[in-house]
Design an enzyme around this catalytic site. Structure first.
Site, PDB file in Angstrom:
ATOM      1  N   HIS B  53       0.789  -1.284  -0.014  1.00  0.00           N
ATOM      2  CA  HIS B  53       0.043  -0.083  -0.048  1.00  0.00           C
ATOM      3  C   HIS B  53       0.867   1.362  -0.005  1.00  0.00           C
ATOM      4  O   HIS B  53       0.675   2.316  -0.716  1.00  0.00           O
ATOM      5  CB  HIS B  53      -0.995  -0.024   1.284  1.00  0.00           C
ATOM      6  CG  HIS B  53      -1.848   1.194   1.195  1.00  0.00           C
ATOM      7  ND1 HIS B  53      -3.031   1.076   0.567  1.00  0.00           N
ATOM      8  CD2 HIS B  53      -2.168   2.176   1.794  1.00  0.00           C
ATOM      9  CE1 HIS B  53      -3.964   1.810   0.500  1.00  0.00           C
ATOM     10  NE2 HIS B  53      -3.314   2.739   1.438  1.00  0.00           N
ATOM     11  N   HIS B 100     -10.306   2.386  -1.137  1.00  0.00           N
ATOM     12  CA  HIS B 100     -10.480   2.087   0.385  1.00  0.00           C
ATOM     13  C   HIS B 100     -11.352   0.768   0.438  1.00  0.00           C
ATOM     14  O   HIS B 100     -12.252   0.476   0.796  1.00  0.00           O
ATOM     15  CB  HIS B 100     -11.430   3.127   1.140  1.00  0.00           C
ATOM     16  CG  HIS B 100     -10.298   3.273   2.311  1.00  0.00           C
ATOM     17  ND1 HIS B 100     -10.895   4.090   3.525  1.00  0.00           N
ATOM     18  CD2 HIS B 100      -9.202   3.491   2.573  1.00  0.00           C
ATOM     19  CE1 HIS B 100      -9.804   4.135   4.377  1.00  0.00           C
ATOM     20  NE2 HIS B 100      -8.730   3.841   3.962  1.00  0.00           N
ATOM     21  N   ASN B 101     -10.830  -0.513  -0.410  1.00  0.00           N
ATOM     22  CA  ASN B 101     -11.674  -1.534  -0.610  1.00  0.00           C
ATOM     23  C   ASN B 101     -11.740  -2.332   0.616  1.00  0.00           C
ATOM     24  O   ASN B 101     -12.738  -3.151   1.086  1.00  0.00           O
ATOM     25  CB  ASN B 101     -10.884  -2.350  -1.668  1.00  0.00           C
ATOM     26  CG  ASN B 101     -10.876  -1.489  -2.791  1.00  0.00           C
ATOM     27  OD1 ASN B 101     -11.762  -0.594  -3.343  1.00  0.00           O
ATOM     28  ND2 ASN B 101      -9.840  -1.718  -3.889  1.00  0.00           N
ATOM     29  N   ARG B 121      -8.168  15.111   2.308  1.00  0.00           N
ATOM     30  CA  ARG B 121      -7.004  15.683   3.083  1.00  0.00           C
ATOM     31  C   ARG B 121      -5.967  15.678   1.974  1.00  0.00           C
ATOM     32  O   ARG B 121      -5.183  16.580   2.132  1.00  0.00           O
ATOM     33  CB  ARG B 121      -6.821  14.788   4.221  1.00  0.00           C
ATOM     34  CG  ARG B 121      -7.331  15.169   5.383  1.00  0.00           C
ATOM     35  CD  ARG B 121      -6.764  14.404   6.653  1.00  0.00           C
ATOM     36  NE  ARG B 121      -6.634  12.894   6.643  1.00  0.00           N
ATOM     37  CZ  ARG B 121      -7.611  12.208   6.756  1.00  0.00           C
ATOM     38  NH1 ARG B 121      -8.613  12.357   6.934  1.00  0.00           N
ATOM     39  NH2 ARG B 121      -7.040  10.764   6.614  1.00  0.00           N
ATOM     40  N   GLN B 245     -10.315   2.585  10.287  1.00  0.00           N
ATOM     41  CA  GLN B 245     -10.460   3.758  11.165  1.00  0.00           C
ATOM     42  C   GLN B 245     -11.747   4.190  11.207  1.00  0.00           C
ATOM     43  O   GLN B 245     -12.662   3.839  10.347  1.00  0.00           O
ATOM     44  CB  GLN B 245      -9.556   4.699  10.485  1.00  0.00           C
ATOM     45  CG  GLN B 245      -8.277   4.279   9.776  1.00  0.00           C
ATOM     46  CD  GLN B 245      -8.089   3.728   8.543  1.00  0.00           C
ATOM     47  OE1 GLN B 245      -9.209   2.803   8.100  1.00  0.00           O
ATOM     48  NE2 GLN B 245      -7.175   3.523   7.822  1.00  0.00           N
ATOM     49  N   ASP B 273      -0.869  15.060   4.975  1.00  0.00           N
ATOM     50  CA  ASP B 273      -1.866  14.309   5.614  1.00  0.00           C
ATOM     51  C   ASP B 273      -1.281  13.143   6.299  1.00  0.00           C
ATOM     52  O   ASP B 273      -0.743  12.543   5.847  1.00  0.00           O
ATOM     53  CB  ASP B 273      -3.008  14.099   4.526  1.00  0.00           C
ATOM     54  CG  ASP B 273      -3.622  12.886   4.569  1.00  0.00           C
ATOM     55  OD1 ASP B 273      -3.973  12.469   5.730  1.00  0.00           O
ATOM     56  OD2 ASP B 273      -3.669  12.195   3.686  1.00  0.00           O
ATOM     57  N   GLN B 319      -7.992   9.424  12.150  1.00  0.00           N
ATOM     58  CA  GLN B 319      -8.163  10.107  11.055  1.00  0.00           C
ATOM     59  C   GLN B 319      -7.904  11.608  11.393  1.00  0.00           C
ATOM     60  O   GLN B 319      -7.817  11.816  12.586  1.00  0.00           O
ATOM     61  CB  GLN B 319      -9.744   9.798  10.263  1.00  0.00           C
ATOM     62  CG  GLN B 319      -9.787   8.518   9.873  1.00  0.00           C
ATOM     63  CD  GLN B 319      -9.161   8.426   8.522  1.00  0.00           C
ATOM     64  OE1 GLN B 319      -9.262   8.916   7.531  1.00  0.00           O
ATOM     65  NE2 GLN B 319      -7.921   7.504   8.723  1.00  0.00           N
ATOM     66  N   ASN B 502      -5.820   7.695 -11.857  1.00  0.00           N
ATOM     67  CA  ASN B 502      -6.037   6.203 -11.963  1.00  0.00           C
ATOM     68  C   ASN B 502      -6.083   5.479 -10.746  1.00  0.00           C
ATOM     69  O   ASN B 502      -5.150   5.833  -9.834  1.00  0.00           O
ATOM     70  CB  ASN B 502      -5.504   5.753 -13.008  1.00  0.00           C
ATOM     71  CG  ASN B 502      -3.960   5.611 -12.868  1.00  0.00           C
ATOM     72  OD1 ASN B 502      -3.414   5.533 -11.720  1.00  0.00           O
ATOM     73  ND2 ASN B 502      -3.193   5.249 -13.905  1.00  0.00           N
ATOM     74  N   GLY B 539      -1.938   8.617  -8.676  1.00  0.00           N
ATOM     75  CA  GLY B 539      -3.085   7.819  -8.556  1.00  0.00           C
ATOM     76  C   GLY B 539      -2.825   6.797  -7.374  1.00  0.00           C
ATOM     77  O   GLY B 539      -1.980   7.022  -6.531  1.00  0.00           O
ATOM     78  N   SER B 542      -4.435  -0.691  -6.020  1.00  0.00           N
ATOM     79  CA  SER B 542      -4.776  -1.786  -4.827  1.00  0.00           C
ATOM     80  C   SER B 542      -4.842  -3.061  -5.509  1.00  0.00           C
ATOM     81  O   SER B 542      -5.427  -3.458  -6.321  1.00  0.00           O
ATOM     82  CB  SER B 542      -6.170  -1.313  -4.665  1.00  0.00           C
ATOM     83  OG  SER B 542      -6.854  -2.156  -3.964  1.00  0.00           O
TER      84      SER B 542
END
Lengths: 235, 753
Positions: B53, B100-101, B121, B245, B273, B319, B502, B539, B542
């Site tokens: 990630h 955010h799968n 953010r 989160q 962020d 967060q 993307n 982009g 994932s």
């Protein structure tokens, strides 16, 4: 002479800039943002409590905002007859502050709803609707999760008897039906006014339908009404 | 000071490293870099920074093949929190899409909400005020209870966060396909506007400058979120729910206002962020980028839980937090601004010479790591994985459309398509989003959303797009089509496509078949971006979108940005006036491979993706922009899922009022079902005043682009296609509008207008 609009900014207000843009840039009046921690409104002709999620809508919509320092002066301003317009979250704050009767419950669908709706002008003889005609149908968007107007029977009767209902949800032809009621409000109430006629609250967002670029301008009549309501006094 | 390991911490060894998702080879590398065994906190730091990630270790080599430069790009892809594109008048657009799968698969409401929060953010960290949010969603089929639960809560999570924050959610796409049942895709995109002079950078520099943490306090939520995102969904995933989160859009809204105020006042040297890998990622990335070191004292970090260890504080993904670097003389002003918005702002460290990030806790040194060794583009590992053409392609390619039985009842098929959730109205979704706040939304119901820019004549047209079935059947061509169609959508509003972001959603990269899909799709995206002149501004990748059953379809979602110089030239997809002529730009070949028709009527996902000639595509798009510039058009609508017939119905229905249409054109060479429902690329249905038709046809001939006259817009509410279809549009509207509410069991609440 320009009318001075004061737009109160609570933490979590998010339609404050929109109200300022319409009253300032589109209507060409004076439009100031007033931070909620201020103790006084200053030299202002009209107060707008804008839409948004003051204090995140935590606890209950508008329930915390009414304790903001500025609200004392808003109440004073209203009691002295100054015009106050609450839009969406602003309407919720006005009911929490006791300046308007009733409460706004969660929509009957239990969902947030954002879309253009039709509202019928029930009373065109007010500072907020003077530029409209009675029975006129306006197309103005709503955007809320808690806009389901509720009040006890006596209050509802009083609102009707004293023509305090400003706007009711209706279909495109002006028929007030259950199907045209987007949130379950009693009597399809979309906006009301106090007995004295100087404090109004409405769930629809007139500031979102006041700019020709956005292809909807019915909401501008609400602001035009406010501006026009000052003319006789100035003469 | 010596590094300290407390007795309560686990002993660091290879096994523990493996449990953290690191490979034996990677653990060796850490030993080499440090010249010793890492502390527990350091192991945590390396494991998240080298997770897929954060490090993009299995994708970065391929991503570098994409076209990442252009005259309008103000920062290179990946160089800042989001891409930045010049739109003239001293303004720039910051935009980015992110996935955010995995969090959404186990905790759909908070997973989706914090996906929105994170991407917002990324935008305002750059000094840009978010003006629009978009998304791209994939779920299993709605007849499944769990899928309905995920769908309902993801939509609510997206809506509640964006609505409260005060950004309009204006466009997106939602598709339903069995392969996403256990692993939905939730991609969130945000777009912001910034004046050139107010762009903030994610950098730590200037020895002695202060490092400050602002926003929410830090808790135990989200620890190892980045690592969780870097493995497959399994039966154990439910246990990772605490890795998700919790979002607080109200605090984020305050953070937005305070951050923009501080940036505008010129008080910020650098800002980043805290998203994935929280304090770890922001401290090491900002240091590496500024070629600086940093010392931080965790005792000063405002905590929301007691007894948090250094490891937990460094890895928390709580967060609504930011890391700032400011000059010491500006500390007081920063405290004042954040104090006004009732937010924490605390100095936790300082920028140092050298390159080491040193972390103290309770007076003890808990981590001492060279920042460059951790970050993407420097010390983080880079892999190119093995590829193998997938087995399934042998069978999908064997498909012969001529073997399909020719249907008797075309109307029945049309209604089946209208009622398919992939085509049906998404109003059930979109009315839960505030699409209008900030009063810039000119159109959110068309092919792309049109957002005006106050104080100018300009508008942005934005869209997310990916037909994953086409990518599944032919990853390279599917990648091209995703870009081409996103660009075409933007063009249909009258805007010129200028750049993309993307979000590449794929399965496990260690599976050679998955990596082949990934590699091919990236090549396809690159080819299309080069020819359509839409560089990639950045982009997100994932991987590991798999469940025990299977990998998802390869789903490289494209977020396209277009610019409209004059808002008055914005085009609608809806037919306007009766008597207008209806024309079709592009060639029709009756391609049904991978089509919604093939899926809905014949129960198959087979064949090849439709042909796409990128040069022709570009010419079609340029033609449309030219026709619109000359004021010849009344409407334009991209011809996509459901083919010619569905595109016509959509243009007839419009956002509110139906217009009828009478189609005289016929096809001599194609089967009616293929002609009506085939999904050939590079096609746009336009309408125009009849007086303009000759001129439009002439310009088409001049540019050697096919334009066919189809018929005319009519009074009334019937769609008639000569000899094939005669449909009552109000009946069509009901099928189209009610399909999703019906599947969600909520038929009563939708009022038809």
């Amino acid at each position: 002479m320009k009318i001075k609009f004061g737009i109160v900014v609570f933490p979590g207000s998010n339609c404050d800039h929109d109200a300022q843009y319409v009253t300032g840039s589109i209507l060409g009046q004076e439009a100031r943002l007033i931070w909620h921690k201020e103790g006084s409104l200053g030299d202002i002709d009209v107060v707008i409590l804008p839409g948004g999620f003051s204090y995140g809508d935590y606890l209950r919509c508008g329930a915390i905002a009414r304790f903001s320092p500025i609200m004392k002066d808003v109440v004073r301003f209203a009691q002295e007859g100054g015009p106050v317009l609450g839009i969406c979250n602003g309407f919720q704050i006005l009911t929490e502050a006791g300046l308007l009767p009733g409460v706004l419950l969660q929509n009957r669908s239990l969902k947030f709803v954002c879309e253009y709706v039709h509202v019928r002008v029930e009373n065109a003889n007010t500072r907020f609707t003077g530029a409209c005609t009675k029975g006129e149908v306006l197309e103005i968007p709503i955007a809320h999760g808690e806009g389901n107007y509720f009040a006890d029977e006596d209050t509802l009767q009083r609102l009707q008897d004293q023509e305090q209902i400003l706007l009711r949800y209706c279909d495109a032809e002006g028929n007030v039906t259950d199907r045209s009621n987007p949130n379950g409000s009693l009597l399809n109430i979309a906006g009301i006014i106090n007995e004295q006629g100087n404090v109004a609250g409405m769930m629809p967002h007139p500031e979102r339908a006041s700019d020709p670029v956005l292809r909807h301008i019915d909401g501008k009549k609400i602001f035009d009404s406010l501006v026009e309501s000052f003319v006789p006094a100035l003469l | 000071m010596n590094l300290t390991t407390s007795l309560s911490e686990p002993i660091v060894n290879l096994n523990l490293a493996l449990e953290h998702g690191l490979s034996a080879e990677e653990y060796d590398r850490i030993l080499q870099i440090l010249g010793r065994v890492p502390t527990y906190t350091e192991l945590g730091i390396y494991s998240v920074m080298w997770s897929e990630h954060c490090s993009y270790k299995n994708s970065i080599a391929m991503l570098k093949t994409l076209p990442r430069s252009g005259a309008k790009l103000l920062v290179g892809a990946g160089a800042e929190n989001a891409g930045l594109v010049d739109i003239g008048d001293g303004l720039a657009v910051a935009f980015k899409i992110e996935s955010h799968n995995h969090p959404s698969a186990v905790e759909p409401y908070q997973g989706a909400a914090t996906g929105v929060g994170g991407i917002l953010r990324d935008i305002f960290t750059m000094g840009a005020r978010p003006i629009a949010a978009l998304n791209s969603l994939r779920f299993g089929k709605l007849d499944n209870d769990r899928v309905r639960y995920l769908f309902k809560n993801v939509v609510k999570g997206i809506g509640d966060y964006g609505n409260s924050f005060g950004v309009p959610t204006v466009a997106g796409e939602v598709y339903f396909e069995t392969c996403y049942t256990a692993n939905p895709l939730v991609n969130a995109m945000a777009v912001g506007i910034v004046e050139h002079g107010n762009v903030a950078k994610a950098v730590a520099k200037g020895e002695g400058n202060l490092v400050m943490i602002v926003g929410s306090s830090t808790g135990r939520d989200g620890i190892h979120g980045a690592t969780f995102a870097s493995e497959e969904i399994s039966e154990e995933s439910e246990a990772k729910r605490p890795s998700v989160q919790v979002g607080d859009p109200f605090t984020e809204k305050l953070l937005l206002e305070a951050t923009l105020e501080a940036i505008k006042a010129g008080l910020i040297v650098g800002i980043q962020d805290m998203g994935a890998a929280g304090l770890t990622c922001s401290t090491t990335e900002m240091s590496a980028k500024g070629k600086s070191g940093m010392t931080i004292d965790l005792d000063r970090v405002p905590l929301r839980e007691s007894e948090m260890s250094a490891y937990e504080i460094m890895l928390s993904e709580s967060q609504e937090r930011m890391l700032l670097v400011v000059k010491p003389e500006h500390e007081v002003e920063i405290l004042k601004i954040f104090g006004k918005w009732d937010l924490h702002a605390v100095t936790i460290g300082r920028v140092e010479k050298g390159n080491r990030v040193r972390v103290y806790h309770h007076g003890k040194l808990k981590a001492d790591v060279p920042a460059p060794s951790l970050v993407l583009g420097e010390g983080a590992p880079v892999y190119i994985r093995d590829t193998r053409e997938p087995e399934y392609l042998k069978s999908t390619r064997r498909f012969d459309p001529e073997t399909l039985p020719e249907p008797e009842d075309l109307k029945k098929i049309l209604f089946k398509l209208l009622g398919s959730p992939n085509i049906a109205s998404k109003r059930w979704v979109t009315r839960q989003y505030d699409s209008m706040v900030r009063t810039n939304t000119v159109d959110f119901s068309g092919d792309a959303a049109v957002i005006r820019i106050k104080g100018s004549r300009k508008a942005l047209a934005i869209k997310t797009d990916c037909n994953a079935r086409f990518v599944y059947l032919n990853p390279r061509k599917g990648g091209q089509i995703a870009v081409a169609e996103a660009a075409r959508n933007v063009v249909c509003t009258g805007a010129k496509p200028i750049a993309i972001t993307n979000c590449l959603n794929f399965g496990n990269p260690y599976d050679p078949e998955v990596y082949w899909q990934f590699k091919e799709a990236v090549i396809g995206i690159g080819e299309a971006c080069r020819i359509l002149d839409t560089p990639v501004t950045g982009g997100n990748v994932s991987f590991y979108n798999e469940s025990p059953e299977a990998a998802v379809y390869p789903t490289p979602v494209i977020g396209m940005l277009g610019l409209l110089e004059d808002i008055d030239q914005a085009l609608s997809y809806a037919f306007q006036d009766s008597g207008d002529d209806v024309l079709l730009i592009g060639r029709t070949g009756g391609h049904v491979g991978g089509s919604e028709y093939l899926h809905v009527e014949h129960g198959m996902v087979a064949g090849d993706a439709p042909d796409l000639d990128l040069t022709y595509e570009r010419s079609v798009q340029e033609l449309l922009l030219e026709l619109n510039k000359r004021g010849l058009l009344r409407s334009a609508h991209d011809c996509s899922e459901g083919g010619l017939a569905i595109t016509l119905v959509e243009s007839c229905l419009g956002p509110r009022i139906s217009r009828g249409v009478n189609i005289e054109a016929q096809s001599d060479s194609l089967r009616p079902d293929f002609w009506l429902f085939g999904e050939d690329q590079s096609r746009i249905i336009i309408s125009c005043a009849p007086t303009q038709t000759r001129e439009i046809l002439r310009i088409g001939r001049e540019r050697e682009i096919d334009i066919q006259t189809l018929g005319t817009v009519q009074e009334g509410s019937r769609l008639v296609i000569k000899g094939l279809l005669d449909v009552d549009l109000e009946e069509a509207r009901r099928a189209y509008e009610l399909a999703i509410p019906r599947l969600m069991g909520e038929i009563d609440e939708v009022s038809l207008t």
